[in-house]
Design a protein around this motif. Structure first.
Motif, PDB file in Angstrom:
ATOM      1  N   LYS A 121       0.813  -1.217   0.000  1.00  0.00           N
ATOM      2  CA  LYS A 121       0.000   0.000   0.000  1.00  0.00           C
ATOM      3  C   LYS A 121       0.846   1.266   0.000  1.00  0.00           C
ATOM      4  N   PHE A 122       2.009   1.235   0.667  1.00  0.00           N
ATOM      5  CA  PHE A 122       2.884   2.407   0.760  1.00  0.00           C
ATOM      6  C   PHE A 122       4.301   1.978   0.362  1.00  0.00           C
ATOM      7  N   THR A 123       4.604   2.120  -0.895  1.00  0.00           N
ATOM      8  CA  THR A 123       5.834   1.560  -1.469  1.00  0.00           C
ATOM      9  C   THR A 123       7.108   2.186  -0.908  1.00  0.00           C
ATOM     10  N   VAL A 124       7.068   3.465  -0.506  1.00  0.00           N
ATOM     11  CA  VAL A 124       8.275   4.133  -0.008  1.00  0.00           C
ATOM     12  C   VAL A 124       8.347   4.129   1.516  1.00  0.00           C
ATOM     13  N   CYS A 125       7.454   3.403   2.157  1.00  0.00           N
ATOM     14  CA  CYS A 125       7.416   3.364   3.621  1.00  0.00           C
ATOM     15  C   CYS A 125       8.572   2.523   4.165  1.00  0.00           C
ATOM     16  N   GLN A 126       9.163   2.962   5.262  1.00  0.00           N
ATOM     17  CA  GLN A 126      10.200   2.199   5.954  1.00  0.00           C
ATOM     18  C   GLN A 126       9.555   1.277   6.985  1.00  0.00           C
ATOM     19  N   VAL A 127       9.840  -0.014   6.889  1.00  0.00           N
ATOM     20  CA  VAL A 127       9.334  -0.986   7.848  1.00  0.00           C
ATOM     21  C   VAL A 127      10.443  -1.287   8.847  1.00  0.00           C
ATOM     22  N   MET A 128      10.287  -0.796  10.072  1.00  0.00           N
ATOM     23  CA  MET A 128      11.280  -0.950  11.129  1.00  0.00           C
ATOM     24  C   MET A 128      10.835  -2.059  12.086  1.00  0.00           C
ATOM     25  N   LYS A 129      11.777  -2.891  12.501  1.00  0.00           N
ATOM     26  CA  LYS A 129      11.450  -4.010  13.379  1.00  0.00           C
ATOM     27  C   LYS A 129      11.872  -3.729  14.818  1.00  0.00           C
ATOM     28  N   CYS A 130      11.028  -4.151  15.738  1.00  0.00           N
ATOM     29  CA  CYS A 130      11.295  -3.956  17.166  1.00  0.00           C
ATOM     30  C   CYS A 130      12.522  -4.760  17.587  1.00  0.00           C
ATOM     31  N   GLY A 131      13.455  -4.107  18.291  1.00  0.00           N
ATOM     32  CA  GLY A 131      14.675  -4.780  18.729  1.00  0.00           C
ATOM     33  C   GLY A 131      14.412  -5.943  19.661  1.00  0.00           C
ATOM     34  N   GLY A 132      13.409  -5.798  20.517  1.00  0.00           N
ATOM     35  CA  GLY A 132      13.075  -6.869  21.448  1.00  0.00           C
ATOM     36  C   GLY A 132      12.614  -8.125  20.733  1.00  0.00           C
ATOM     37  N   HIS A 133      11.718  -7.946  19.741  1.00  0.00           N
ATOM     38  CA  HIS A 133      11.223  -9.092  18.976  1.00  0.00           C
ATOM     39  C   HIS A 133      12.334  -9.741  18.163  1.00  0.00           C
ATOM     40  N   VAL A 134      13.148  -8.901  17.495  1.00  0.00           N
ATOM     41  CA  VAL A 134      14.221  -9.424  16.657  1.00  0.00           C
ATOM     42  C   VAL A 134      15.243 -10.173  17.508  1.00  0.00           C
ATOM     43  N   GLY A 135      15.610  -9.606  18.657  1.00  0.00           N
ATOM     44  CA  GLY A 135      16.573 -10.252  19.543  1.00  0.00           C
ATOM     45  C   GLY A 135      16.076 -11.574  20.081  1.00  0.00           C
ATOM     46  N   ARG A 136      14.803 -11.607  20.451  1.00  0.00           N
ATOM     47  CA  ARG A 136      14.223 -12.847  20.979  1.00  0.00           C
ATOM     48  C   ARG A 136      14.169 -13.922  19.897  1.00  0.00           C
ATOM     49  N   SER A 137      13.780 -13.517  18.677  1.00  0.00           N
ATOM     50  CA  SER A 137      13.737 -14.465  17.569  1.00  0.00           C
ATOM     51  C   SER A 137      15.128 -15.002  17.249  1.00  0.00           C
ATOM     52  N   HIS A 138      16.134 -14.106  17.283  1.00  0.00           N
ATOM     53  CA  HIS A 138      17.504 -14.512  17.006  1.00  0.00           C
ATOM     54  C   HIS A 138      18.002 -15.499  18.065  1.00  0.00           C
ATOM     55  N   THR A 139      17.665 -15.241  19.329  1.00  0.00           N
ATOM     56  CA  THR A 139      18.047 -16.136  20.419  1.00  0.00           C
ATOM     57  C   THR A 139      17.424 -17.513  20.237  1.00  0.00           C
ATOM     58  N   ASN A 140      16.154 -17.543  19.862  1.00  0.00           N
ATOM     59  CA  ASN A 140      15.476 -18.824  19.641  1.00  0.00           C
ATOM     60  C   ASN A 140      16.111 -19.590  18.488  1.00  0.00           C
ATOM     61  N   ASN A 141      16.516 -18.861  17.436  1.00  0.00           N
ATOM     62  CA  ASN A 141      17.177 -19.517  16.311  1.00  0.00           C
ATOM     63  C   ASN A 141      18.510 -20.126  16.733  1.00  0.00           C
ATOM     64  N   LEU A 142      19.270 -19.380  17.538  1.00  0.00           N
ATOM     65  CA  LEU A 142      20.561 -19.882  17.997  1.00  0.00           C
ATOM     66  C   LEU A 142      20.395 -21.130  18.860  1.00  0.00           C
ATOM     67  N   LYS A 143      19.372 -21.143  19.717  1.00  0.00           N
ATOM     68  CA  LYS A 143      19.120 -22.320  20.552  1.00  0.00           C
ATOM     69  C   LYS A 143      18.759 -23.529  19.692  1.00  0.00           C
ATOM     70  N   GLU A 144      17.991 -23.276  18.633  1.00  0.00           N
ATOM     71  CA  GLU A 144      17.608 -24.368  17.731  1.00  0.00           C
ATOM     72  C   GLU A 144      18.814 -24.871  16.945  1.00  0.00           C
ATOM     73  N   PHE A 145      19.664 -23.934  16.482  1.00  0.00           N
ATOM     74  CA  PHE A 145      20.845 -24.317  15.711  1.00  0.00           C
ATOM     75  C   PHE A 145      21.831 -25.116  16.572  1.00  0.00           C
ATOM     76  N   ALA A 146      21.884 -24.781  17.872  1.00  0.00           N
ATOM     77  CA  ALA A 146      22.835 -25.435  18.763  1.00  0.00           C
ATOM     78  C   ALA A 146      22.553 -26.927  18.919  1.00  0.00           C
ATOM     79  N   LYS A 147      21.330 -27.355  18.632  1.00  0.00           N
ATOM     80  CA  LYS A 147      20.958 -28.759  18.748  1.00  0.00           C
ATOM     81  C   LYS A 147      21.377 -29.579  17.525  1.00  0.00           C
ATOM     82  N   LYS A 148      21.746 -28.878  16.434  1.00  0.00           N
ATOM     83  CA  LYS A 148      22.050 -29.559  15.182  1.00  0.00           C
ATOM     84  C   LYS A 148      23.542 -29.883  15.072  1.00  0.00           C
TER      85      LYS A 148
END
Length: 250
Positions: A213-240
């Motif tokens: 809808k707004f092609t020039v809009c900047q989509v900024m991500k919350c640091g808390g959500h991104v950090g938590r998601s990154h932590t969960n990914n690292l925990k999952e990767f550590a099992k592999k």
């Protein structure tokens, strides 16, 4: 005392007292006044509305009052009647809140950040059955700088509702947030708003709707959500023992 009526009064009591002396006399004790034009008591209605607006359905209302406190409360059907009664009033309040915030933004200079032509917003979806395959979802867009509500939407996947005219949603709960985001940001576009920045969580579907809808809009991500998601990914990767191509892309 000839009769006592405690049931389905929402936590109040009616007790008529009759005396046969020289003439019959009746004294009625009511724990709460009746709401005009209905059989509901004012206290019972106010209490059930309080549970509703704090996010509790009939199950929590009944468990708290009847099962835990031993208070005779409204039945399931009466509770749903209360929802039908307050629905248009709550909708009117929400719409008024949205219009007031929009008017405030329109009064600002167009060049000012946070104005109607340079809106900075935050948006997110919420599921009404946390941790389960939810059948109902809502989406809201707020002014990020003031916290004022601007647009909102709701979808339901089941039930025949005589209050809301919208059709039952036939998609999945996973797709519901993206669909609602498209509708809400589409409404913003139709009303002439220009969103230049959106703060949100890491959900990709709603981010795509914003860009649509707004092609020039900047989509900024919350640091808390991104950090938590990154932590969960690292925990999952550590099992592999080895990384897949998908893990490497992440």
């Amino acid at each position: 005392m000839s009769a006592v009526q405690p049931t389905e009064l929402g936590g109040t009591l009616n007790a008529p007292f009759r005396c046969n002396a020289r003439q019959q006399r009746t004294i009625n004790f009511r724990g709460s006044a009746l709401v005009e034009g209905s059989k509901r008591t004012a206290v019972g209605l106010a209490l059930s509305v309080a549970f509703l607006i704090t996010g509790h359905g009939f199950a929590k209302y009944d468990r708290t009052l009847r099962q835990c406190l031993g208070i005779s409360c409204l039945s399931k059907n009466r509770y749903y009647d209360m929802i039908k009664l307050v629905y248009p009033h709550i909708t009117e309040i929400l719409d008024k809140m949205c219009e007031e915030e929009k008017e405030r933004m329109k009064k600002m200079e167009d060049e000012s950040l946070g104005s109607w032509k340079r809106a900075v917003v935050t948006s997110d979806g919420v599921w009404h059955t946390r941790g389960y395959f939810s059948k109902k979802g809502s989406f809201t867009i707020k002014n990020y700088l003031s916290g004022g509500l601007l647009w909102y939407g709701h979808k339901c996947m089941r039930g025949a509702d005589s209050v809301v005219e919208e059709e039952v949603y036939e998609g999945t709960s996973k797709s519901m947030e993206g669909v609602l985001a498209t509708e809400c940001y589409g409404q913003a576009k139709e009303e002439g708003a220009n969103v230049v920045c959106v703060w949100q969580d890491g959900d990709s579907s709603s981010g795509k709707s914003v860009k649509e809808k707004f092609t020039v809009c900047q989509v900024m991500k919350c640091g808390g959500h991104v950090g938590r998601s990154h932590t969960n990914n690292l925990k999952e990767f550590a099992k592999k023992k080895e990384f897949s191509s998908d893990m490497k892309r992440k």
